[in-house]
Design a protein around this motif. Structure first.
Motif, PDB file in Angstrom:
ATOM      1  N   GLU A 119       0.870  -1.175   0.000  1.00  0.00           N
ATOM      2  CA  GLU A 119       0.000   0.000   0.000  1.00  0.00           C
ATOM      3  C   GLU A 119       0.905   1.222   0.000  1.00  0.00           C
ATOM      4  OE1 GLU A 119      -3.287  -0.173  -0.290  1.00  0.00           O
ATOM      5  OE2 GLU A 119      -3.336  -2.361  -0.085  1.00  0.00           O
ATOM      6  N   VAL A 120       0.658   2.153  -0.919  1.00  0.00           N
ATOM      7  CA  VAL A 120       1.527   3.322  -1.063  1.00  0.00           C
ATOM      8  C   VAL A 120       0.704   4.606  -1.127  1.00  0.00           C
ATOM      9  CG1 VAL A 120       3.397   2.032  -2.197  1.00  0.00           C
ATOM     10  CG2 VAL A 120       1.597   3.058  -3.596  1.00  0.00           C
ATOM     11  N   ASP A 121       1.310   5.685  -0.631  1.00  0.00           N
ATOM     12  CA  ASP A 121       0.668   6.998  -0.726  1.00  0.00           C
ATOM     13  C   ASP A 121       0.734   7.536  -2.147  1.00  0.00           C
ATOM     14  OD1 ASP A 121      -0.177   7.168   1.889  1.00  0.00           O
ATOM     15  OD2 ASP A 121       1.586   8.264   2.576  1.00  0.00           O
ATOM     16  N   CYS A 122       1.763   7.089  -2.905  1.00  0.00           N
ATOM     17  CA  CYS A 122       1.924   7.476  -4.298  1.00  0.00           C
ATOM     18  C   CYS A 122       2.940   6.527  -4.919  1.00  0.00           C
ATOM     19  CB  CYS A 122       2.400   8.922  -4.429  1.00  0.00           C
ATOM     20  SG  CYS A 122       4.015   9.221  -3.698  1.00  0.00           S
ATOM     21  N   VAL A 123       3.033   6.522  -6.238  1.00  0.00           N
ATOM     22  CA  VAL A 123       4.034   5.708  -6.917  1.00  0.00           C
ATOM     23  C   VAL A 123       5.392   6.379  -6.732  1.00  0.00           C
ATOM     24  CG1 VAL A 123       4.837   4.804  -9.133  1.00  0.00           C
ATOM     25  CG2 VAL A 123       2.392   4.836  -8.617  1.00  0.00           C
ATOM     26  N   ASP A 124       6.327   5.624  -6.163  1.00  0.00           N
ATOM     27  CA  ASP A 124       7.691   6.107  -5.938  1.00  0.00           C
ATOM     28  C   ASP A 124       8.616   4.893  -6.021  1.00  0.00           C
ATOM     29  OD1 ASP A 124      10.021   7.361  -5.214  1.00  0.00           O
ATOM     30  OD2 ASP A 124       9.450   7.692  -3.127  1.00  0.00           O
ATOM     31  N   LEU A 125       9.025   4.538  -7.235  1.00  0.00           N
ATOM     32  CA  LEU A 125       9.872   3.366  -7.466  1.00  0.00           C
ATOM     33  C   LEU A 125      11.199   3.780  -8.091  1.00  0.00           C
ATOM     34  CD1 LEU A 125       7.349   0.840  -9.083  1.00  0.00           C
ATOM     35  CD2 LEU A 125       8.424   0.636  -6.838  1.00  0.00           C
ATOM     36  N   VAL A 126      12.262   3.140  -7.645  1.00  0.00           N
ATOM     37  CA  VAL A 126      13.582   3.331  -8.237  1.00  0.00           C
ATOM     38  C   VAL A 126      14.183   1.958  -8.471  1.00  0.00           C
ATOM     39  CG1 VAL A 126      15.899   4.273  -7.934  1.00  0.00           C
ATOM     40  CG2 VAL A 126      13.924   5.535  -7.071  1.00  0.00           C
ATOM     41  N   LEU A 127      14.581   1.689  -9.709  1.00  0.00           N
ATOM     42  CA  LEU A 127      15.241   0.444 -10.078  1.00  0.00           C
ATOM     43  C   LEU A 127      16.662   0.784 -10.492  1.00  0.00           C
ATOM     44  CD1 LEU A 127      13.991  -2.439 -12.262  1.00  0.00           C
ATOM     45  CD2 LEU A 127      16.086  -1.280 -12.898  1.00  0.00           C
ATOM     46  N   ALA A 128      17.634   0.022  -9.984  1.00  0.00           N
ATOM     47  CA  ALA A 128      19.039   0.259 -10.351  1.00  0.00           C
ATOM     48  C   ALA A 128      19.803  -1.040 -10.395  1.00  0.00           C
ATOM     49  CB  ALA A 128      19.683   1.217  -9.361  1.00  0.00           C
ATOM     50  N   ASP A 129      20.502  -1.287 -11.497  1.00  0.00           N
ATOM     51  CA  ASP A 129      21.415  -2.422 -11.567  1.00  0.00           C
ATOM     52  C   ASP A 129      22.587  -2.130 -10.640  1.00  0.00           C
ATOM     53  OD1 ASP A 129      19.790  -3.631 -13.436  1.00  0.00           O
ATOM     54  OD2 ASP A 129      21.073  -3.132 -15.149  1.00  0.00           O
ATOM     55  N   VAL A 130      22.994  -3.151  -9.866  1.00  0.00           N
ATOM     56  CA  VAL A 130      24.034  -2.929  -8.864  1.00  0.00           C
ATOM     57  C   VAL A 130      25.235  -3.870  -9.017  1.00  0.00           C
ATOM     58  CG1 VAL A 130      22.452  -1.903  -7.185  1.00  0.00           C
ATOM     59  CG2 VAL A 130      22.814  -4.381  -7.172  1.00  0.00           C
ATOM     60  N   SER A 131      25.289  -4.606 -10.141  1.00  0.00           N
ATOM     61  CA  SER A 131      26.435  -5.475 -10.379  1.00  0.00           C
ATOM     62  C   SER A 131      26.758  -5.490 -11.873  1.00  0.00           C
ATOM     63  CB  SER A 131      26.139  -6.909  -9.912  1.00  0.00           C
ATOM     64  OG  SER A 131      25.326  -7.588 -10.857  1.00  0.00           O
ATOM     65  N   ALA A 132      27.850  -6.101 -12.193  1.00  0.00           N
ATOM     66  CA  ALA A 132      28.173  -6.360 -13.601  1.00  0.00           C
ATOM     67  C   ALA A 132      27.322  -7.548 -14.060  1.00  0.00           C
ATOM     68  CB  ALA A 132      29.648  -6.690 -13.750  1.00  0.00           C
ATOM     69  N   PRO A 133      26.937  -7.577 -15.342  1.00  0.00           N
ATOM     70  CA  PRO A 133      26.152  -8.713 -15.832  1.00  0.00           C
ATOM     71  C   PRO A 133      26.993  -9.983 -15.928  1.00  0.00           C
ATOM     72  CG  PRO A 133      26.571  -7.137 -17.598  1.00  0.00           C
ATOM     73  CD  PRO A 133      27.140  -6.559 -16.350  1.00  0.00           C
ATOM     74  N   TRP A 134      26.297 -11.141 -15.900  1.00  0.00           N
ATOM     75  CA  TRP A 134      26.946 -12.440 -16.090  1.00  0.00           C
ATOM     76  C   TRP A 134      26.085 -13.262 -17.024  1.00  0.00           C
ATOM     77  CZ3 TRP A 134      24.496 -11.080 -11.519  1.00  0.00           C
ATOM     78  CH2 TRP A 134      23.400 -11.858 -11.153  1.00  0.00           C
ATOM     79  N   SER A 135      26.657 -14.293 -17.599  1.00  0.00           N
ATOM     80  CA  SER A 135      25.910 -15.162 -18.527  1.00  0.00           C
ATOM     81  C   SER A 135      24.807 -15.884 -17.783  1.00  0.00           C
ATOM     82  CB  SER A 135      26.847 -16.184 -19.167  1.00  0.00           C
ATOM     83  OG  SER A 135      27.774 -15.529 -19.992  1.00  0.00           O
ATOM     84  N   ALA A 136      23.616 -15.851 -18.351  1.00  0.00           N
ATOM     85  CA  ALA A 136      22.474 -16.543 -17.749  1.00  0.00           C
ATOM     86  C   ALA A 136      22.620 -18.052 -17.966  1.00  0.00           C
ATOM     87  CB  ALA A 136      21.176 -16.045 -18.368  1.00  0.00           C
ATOM     88  N   SER A 137      22.265 -18.801 -16.942  1.00  0.00           N
ATOM     89  CA  SER A 137      22.348 -20.265 -17.060  1.00  0.00           C
ATOM     90  C   SER A 137      21.102 -20.830 -17.723  1.00  0.00           C
ATOM     91  CB  SER A 137      22.561 -20.896 -15.689  1.00  0.00           C
ATOM     92  OG  SER A 137      21.493 -20.593 -14.831  1.00  0.00           O
ATOM     93  N   ALA A 138      20.019 -20.073 -17.704  1.00  0.00           N
ATOM     94  CA  ALA A 138      18.776 -20.517 -18.348  1.00  0.00           C
ATOM     95  C   ALA A 138      17.926 -19.316 -18.683  1.00  0.00           C
ATOM     96  CB  ALA A 138      18.011 -21.450 -17.434  1.00  0.00           C
TER      97      ALA A 138
END
Length: 138
Positions: A119-138
């Motif tokens: 439950e939120v008073d308003c939309v307040d979202l922050v998304l941030a990548d925090v590592s280097a990428p790696w090969s996906a196993s699947a």
């Protein structure tokens, strides 16, 4: 969009939520990496997301990502076992259900029928990548 730069997204209204949901589709994480801080009115999830925006090499790439929701007044989990910190969940979608504007609920739907409702008073979202990428196993 071919990029190796870390993804950074901000959502401030309901129209901004679908791009965040798309970026997090099929992200996996452990319940122990979810943190609700009632006094700070925030909920943070750490997930390993598939890099949908990156050029595909083999099976693609994953990256560690943090998603923080602000202005959270309540958090409710359904079929997500609290205390099972090592339990792995797979995120299917994030949606905003409007209430009395600008408030409402952010609903996180997980495979297997699990859900998290913030439950939120308003939309307040922050998304941030925090590592280097790696090969996906699947």
């Amino acid at each position: 969009m071919a990029t190796s730069a870390p993804l950074r997204l901000i959502a401030r209204d309901r129209e901004d939520v679908p791009p965040i949901s798309a970026a997090l589709q099929d992200a996996v994480g452990q319940i122990g990496d979810f943190l609700y801080e009632p006094k700070a009115r925030r909920f943070t999830l750490a997930l390993n997301r598939y890099r949908w925006e990156a050029p595909r090499k083999g099976r693609g790439e994953r990256v560690r990502t943090a998603l923080q929701a602000g202005e959270v007044t309540a958090a409710k989990a359904h079929r997500l076992k609290q205390g099972a910190d090592d339990a792995v969940v797979s995120l299917l979608s994030v949606a905003f259900e409007p209430g009395d504007p600008p408030s409402g609920a952010l609903v996180f739907t997980f495979s297997g029928g699990g859900a998290l409702r913030l439950e939120v008073d308003c939309v307040d979202l922050v998304l941030a990548d925090v590592s280097a990428p790696w090969s996906a196993s699947a």
